[in-house]
Design an enzyme around this catalytic site. Sequence first.
Site: not given
Length: 146
Positions: A9-10, A47, A69, A124, A134
Site C-alpha cells: 500500500d501507498g 503505490e 488496493d 480500508h 496502510d
Amino acid sequence: MKQVTIYTDGACSGNPGPGGWGAVLIYGDKRKEISGGEPRTTNQRMEITAAIEALKALKEPCQVRLHSDSAYLINAFRQRWLDRWQRNGWQTINKKPVENQDLWQELLQLTTCHRVEWVKVRGHSDNAENNRCDELARAAITRLQR
C-alpha cells in the site's frame, strides 16, 4: 520456485506531499514488514514504489501473489496498460507521456525474474494485511514529518 504472498500500500499526505509505502511479505510461516517514504511525492508513486520495494526484497526468483488496493497498479498489468504504453513509446492513448514511467520501467524489470499474479483488494476494509500495509505507509509519513 518459492511461493510468496505480498501485500502493498501507498499513502500520501497531500497529493503531492510527504508520502509513504508499506509492504508485508509472507513465505510459509515467515513474515517480513518493510516501509519507507519520500518527502514530496504522490500517492500513485508510493503505490508503485511499495510493489517495487517488496519485489526487490526477494532474494531469489519467486512465484508471487501481490495484493494491492491500487486499481492503477493492478490494472496496469491485468488490463495490459503497460503493453500499450510501451508500444506507444510510453505515451497514453491521448498522446501524453505516461506518468511515473521511471517506476513502471523499474517494476517491469523486476517482473522479468519473478512470476507475479496481480490481485486487487478493497482498501480500508476487512483485509488485515492491507490494513497493516496502510499503517506502515502512514507511519513512514509520520517519521518524515518529525
